[in-house]
Design an enzyme around this catalytic site. Structure first.
Site, PDB file in Angstrom:
ATOM      1  N   LYS A 116      24.891 -94.575  35.744  1.00  0.00           N
ATOM      2  CA  LYS A 116      24.896 -93.329  36.523  1.00  0.00           C
ATOM      3  C   LYS A 116      23.757 -92.421  36.056  1.00  0.00           C
ATOM      4  O   LYS A 116      23.215 -92.613  34.959  1.00  0.00           O
ATOM      5  CB  LYS A 116      26.238 -92.625  36.322  1.00  0.00           C
ATOM      6  CG  LYS A 116      26.503 -92.278  34.868  1.00  0.00           C
ATOM      7  CD  LYS A 116      27.954 -91.896  34.623  1.00  0.00           C
ATOM      8  CE  LYS A 116      28.164 -91.572  33.155  1.00  0.00           C
ATOM      9  NZ  LYS A 116      29.580 -91.386  32.836  1.00  0.00           N
TER      10      LYS A 116
ATOM     11  N   ARG B 127      41.115 -85.426  34.315  1.00  0.00           N
ATOM     12  CA  ARG B 127      39.875 -85.260  35.083  1.00  0.00           C
ATOM     13  C   ARG B 127      40.073 -86.130  36.319  1.00  0.00           C
ATOM     14  O   ARG B 127      40.874 -85.802  37.174  1.00  0.00           O
ATOM     15  CB  ARG B 127      38.674 -85.689  34.226  1.00  0.00           C
ATOM     16  CG  ARG B 127      37.330 -85.299  34.826  1.00  0.00           C
ATOM     17  CD  ARG B 127      36.142 -85.709  33.966  1.00  0.00           C
ATOM     18  NE  ARG B 127      35.959 -87.160  33.899  1.00  0.00           N
ATOM     19  CZ  ARG B 127      34.919 -87.751  33.308  1.00  0.00           C
ATOM     20  NH1 ARG B 127      33.969 -87.029  32.729  1.00  0.00           N
ATOM     21  NH2 ARG B 127      34.811 -89.070  33.282  1.00  0.00           N
TER      22      ARG B 127
ATOM     23  N   HIS C 298      40.166 -93.561  31.628  1.00  0.00           N
ATOM     24  CA  HIS C 298      39.027 -93.083  30.828  1.00  0.00           C
ATOM     25  C   HIS C 298      39.558 -92.203  29.700  1.00  0.00           C
ATOM     26  O   HIS C 298      40.488 -91.427  29.898  1.00  0.00           O
ATOM     27  CB  HIS C 298      38.082 -92.284  31.737  1.00  0.00           C
ATOM     28  CG  HIS C 298      36.731 -92.002  31.147  1.00  0.00           C
ATOM     29  ND1 HIS C 298      35.891 -92.997  30.690  1.00  0.00           N
ATOM     30  CD2 HIS C 298      36.072 -90.831  30.949  1.00  0.00           C
ATOM     31  CE1 HIS C 298      34.761 -92.444  30.240  1.00  0.00           C
ATOM     32  NE2 HIS C 298      34.854 -91.136  30.378  1.00  0.00           N
TER      33      HIS C 298
ATOM     34  N   ARG D  84      33.154-100.480  29.350  1.00  0.00           N
ATOM     35  CA  ARG D  84      32.195 -99.732  30.175  1.00  0.00           C
ATOM     36  C   ARG D  84      31.287 -98.856  29.327  1.00  0.00           C
ATOM     37  O   ARG D  84      31.400 -97.630  29.339  1.00  0.00           O
ATOM     38  CB  ARG D  84      32.948 -98.793  31.145  1.00  0.00           C
ATOM     39  CG  ARG D  84      33.832 -99.426  32.175  1.00  0.00           C
ATOM     40  CD  ARG D  84      34.295 -98.354  33.179  1.00  0.00           C
ATOM     41  NE  ARG D  84      34.770 -97.140  32.556  1.00  0.00           N
ATOM     42  CZ  ARG D  84      36.043 -96.870  32.277  1.00  0.00           C
ATOM     43  NH1 ARG D  84      36.989 -97.715  32.593  1.00  0.00           N
ATOM     44  NH2 ARG D  84      36.370 -95.723  31.692  1.00  0.00           N
TER      45      ARG D  84
ATOM     46  N   TYR E  19       5.847 -66.175  26.286  1.00  0.00           N
ATOM     47  CA  TYR E  19       6.639 -65.062  26.810  1.00  0.00           C
ATOM     48  C   TYR E  19       7.445 -64.368  25.723  1.00  0.00           C
ATOM     49  O   TYR E  19       8.029 -65.011  24.863  1.00  0.00           O
ATOM     50  CB  TYR E  19       7.607 -65.560  27.888  1.00  0.00           C
ATOM     51  CG  TYR E  19       6.943 -65.993  29.173  1.00  0.00           C
ATOM     52  CD1 TYR E  19       6.140 -65.119  29.896  1.00  0.00           C
ATOM     53  CD2 TYR E  19       7.138 -67.278  29.660  1.00  0.00           C
ATOM     54  CE1 TYR E  19       5.538 -65.523  31.083  1.00  0.00           C
ATOM     55  CE2 TYR E  19       6.544 -67.693  30.838  1.00  0.00           C
ATOM     56  CZ  TYR E  19       5.748 -66.811  31.549  1.00  0.00           C
ATOM     57  OH  TYR E  19       5.157 -67.212  32.707  1.00  0.00           O
TER      58      TYR E  19
ATOM     59  N   CYS F 236       8.303 -72.569  28.246  1.00  0.00           N
ATOM     60  CA  CYS F 236       8.089 -72.073  29.608  1.00  0.00           C
ATOM     61  C   CYS F 236       8.494 -73.161  30.606  1.00  0.00           C
ATOM     62  O   CYS F 236       8.978 -74.211  30.236  1.00  0.00           O
ATOM     63  CB  CYS F 236       6.624 -71.697  29.805  1.00  0.00           C
ATOM     64  SG  CYS F 236       5.995 -70.589  28.533  1.00  0.00           S
ATOM     65  N   MET F 237       8.270 -72.898  31.868  1.00  0.00           N
ATOM     66  CA  MET F 237       8.700 -73.851  32.891  1.00  0.00           C
ATOM     67  C   MET F 237       7.960 -75.188  32.775  1.00  0.00           C
ATOM     68  O   MET F 237       8.550 -76.253  32.937  1.00  0.00           O
ATOM     69  CB  MET F 237       8.465 -73.266  34.290  1.00  0.00           C
ATOM     70  CG  MET F 237       9.074 -74.108  35.397  1.00  0.00           C
ATOM     71  SD  MET F 237       8.754 -73.444  37.037  1.00  0.00           S
ATOM     72  CE  MET F 237       9.690 -71.930  37.004  1.00  0.00           C
ATOM     73  N   ASP F 238       6.666 -75.119  32.457  1.00  0.00           N
ATOM     74  CA  ASP F 238       5.837 -76.319  32.488  1.00  0.00           C
ATOM     75  C   ASP F 238       5.190 -76.647  31.155  1.00  0.00           C
ATOM     76  O   ASP F 238       4.443 -77.618  31.059  1.00  0.00           O
ATOM     77  CB  ASP F 238       4.698 -76.131  33.497  1.00  0.00           C
ATOM     78  CG  ASP F 238       5.184 -75.514  34.779  1.00  0.00           C
ATOM     79  OD1 ASP F 238       6.054 -76.127  35.414  1.00  0.00           O
ATOM     80  OD2 ASP F 238       4.727 -74.409  35.131  1.00  0.00           O
TER      81      ASP F 238
HETATM   82  C1  LIG Z   1      29.938 -92.217  31.824  1.00  0.00           C
HETATM   83  C2  LIG Z   1      31.109 -93.087  31.863  1.00  0.00           C
HETATM   84  C3  LIG Z   1      31.219 -94.173  30.994  1.00  0.00           C
HETATM   85  C4  LIG Z   1      30.253 -94.419  29.867  1.00  0.00           C
HETATM   86  O1  LIG Z   1      30.514 -93.466  28.859  1.00  0.00           O
HETATM   87  P1  LIG Z   1      29.693 -93.427  27.490  1.00  0.00           P
HETATM   88  O2  LIG Z   1      30.416 -92.432  26.681  1.00  0.00           O
HETATM   89  O3  LIG Z   1      28.316 -93.004  27.824  1.00  0.00           O
HETATM   90  O4  LIG Z   1      29.747 -94.793  26.925  1.00  0.00           O
HETATM   91  C5  LIG Z   1      32.278 -95.029  31.170  1.00  0.00           C
HETATM   92  N1  LIG Z   1      33.203 -94.803  32.132  1.00  0.00           N
HETATM   93  C6  LIG Z   1      33.143 -93.754  32.954  1.00  0.00           C
HETATM   94  C7  LIG Z   1      34.183 -93.569  33.986  1.00  0.00           C
HETATM   95  C8  LIG Z   1      32.106 -92.851  32.842  1.00  0.00           C
HETATM   96  O5  LIG Z   1      32.064 -91.788  33.648  1.00  0.00           O
END
Ligand SMILES: *Cc1c(COP(=O)(O)O)cnc(C)c1O
Length: 377
Positions: A35, A133, A165, A223, A266, A313-315
């Site tokens: 992701k 969540r 999770h 995961r 700045y 700064c921004m850049d």
């Molecule tokens: C981001 C995410 C992971 C991976 O988590 P890490 O802590 O980066 O290993 C696994 N499962 C879900 C649902 C996530 O959102």
């Protein structure tokens, strides 16, 4: 380097880290979390390295991310787990993207898309085992299972996975961890009792931190995200032998001598204590260098660590080289694996009071990702 700055991505490091995680998973399948543009490393190239390292599946938050992987030629199974109303579900099904449901409403949307397209939706049901969540609270779990089973009987969906999770897997010994595992077991048992589990249904709950510390959480699939990119999921326990994949570099722009007492950038938060050489580094908060790094974070320039001098700064931001040489075009390393004396992403995270996830995912789209294979494993 033809651009002012670039993020060098060591694909071999990603491959190496994934292989190590696969080893730790002891026979469980591995779904690489890619992701957020593979945590800022570049979606398709990073996903390729993740698959080379031994992942059999990929996971994304949003459907659009999964579709981008398909557009990039990725054929491995992909799960998108963060569904919101009105996602392009028809496209997802046509692209063979697996979907997660945590509530009968979204399950209904998935079913509608399956009916429209005539494609059986591959479903992962998410249980909320204590993070509050995503996921279906256990009170509603039997109802969600029933709805999924009815749709399965119609041939509209296939139940591919059951998952959850962790909230605190990166805090070893946290009391919620055991409780979440118990709740997950309860959720799995309920699924078994009604015939929604079985040998073909994969169970998964472990993120990177859990892979490192909780063998009981491996189930059928793990995961990992952050660890694949070589960043420690539990910095207090060390780096686990992971190799940081991202090196962020810029080329010094302007280099100039200024007199003592020069207010820099700045708000003049930094003032030169004597005549000195200032170097301009062409990366700013628009590129993900937090403004909070002002006067705090270090970079490697001219072989030595320099603290960012004055406001980011921004850049751009400035560094004070003293009397050390620096020329326009010289490379300045913000962070990398640390081999060359540069700060690591972990050091940046510690300095800024955040986690490495935030350091690497914030690097903006103006910074090209350049792929390297440093082959170390
Ligand atoms: C981001 C995410 C992971 C991976 O988590 P890490 O802590 O980066 O290993 C696994 N499962 C879900 C649902 C996530 O959102």
């Amino acid at each position: 380097m033809a651009t002012p700055a670039q993020a060098r991505i060591d694909l071999d490091a990603i491959r190496f880290n994934v292989a190590m995680l696969k080893e730790r998973a002891r026979g469980a399948e591995l779904m690489g979390a890619v992701k957020a543009d593979a945590y800022g490393h570049g979606l398709v190239p990073a996903a390729g390295a993740v698959l080379e390292g031994g992942a059999s599946r990929l996971g994304t938050a949003f459907v659009r991310e999964a579709l981008a992987l398909r557009a990039g030629g990725v054929t491995a199974p992909i799960l998108s787990w963060l569904l919101t109303p009105d996602e392009p579900l028809d496209e997802a099904l046509r692209a063979d993207v697996e979907l997660s449901a945590s509530d009968p409403g979204l399950l209904g949307e998935i079913a509608a898309a399956a009916r429209r397209t005539g494609i059986t939706a591959k479903l992962h049901l998410e249980a909320d085992t204590g993070m509050s969540r995503g996921g279906c609270p256990l009170a509603g779990w039997p109802e969600l299972l029933d709805a999924a089973l009815e749709l399965r009987a119609e041939g509209v969906v296939e139940i591919v996975g059951l998952w959850s999770h962790f909230a605190c897997a990166d805090i070893p010994g946290h009391p919620s961890i055991g409780r979440q595992l118990e709740e997950f077991e309860t959720a799995l048992k309920l699924a078994e009792q009604v015939g929604a589990a079985g040998s073909h249904v994969i169970r998964h709950i472990a993120n990177s931190a859990a892979i490192m510390t909780l063998p009981a959480a491996r189930y059928d699939l793990v995961r990992p995200g952050i660890a694949m990119y070589g960043l420690s999921p539990i910095p207090e326990l060390g780096d686990f032998g992971l190799r940081q994949a991202m090196t962020l570099v810029a080329r010094a722009g302007l280099v100039k001598r200024v007199p003592e007492g020069s207010g820099v950038s700045y708000a003049h938060l930094y003032t030169t204590e004597r005549e000195t050489t200032l170097g301009l580094v062409p990366l700013g908060y628009a590129d993900g260098i937090l403004r909070h790094a002002t006067g705090r974070a270090e970079v490697l320039a001219g072989g030595r660590r320099r603290t960012i001098a004055g406001r980011v700064c921004m850049d751009q931001f400035m560094i004070d080289m003293g009397d050390d040489p620096l020329s326009a075009g010289d490379e300045v390393v913000l962070f990398g694996p640390g081999d060359g004396g540069e700060p690591t992403a972990q050091e940046w995270a510690d300095t800024l009071g955040t986690i490495t996830h935030e350091i690497v995912t914030r690097i903006g789209s103006r910074v090209p990702r350049v792929y390297e294979r440093r082959s170390s494993g």
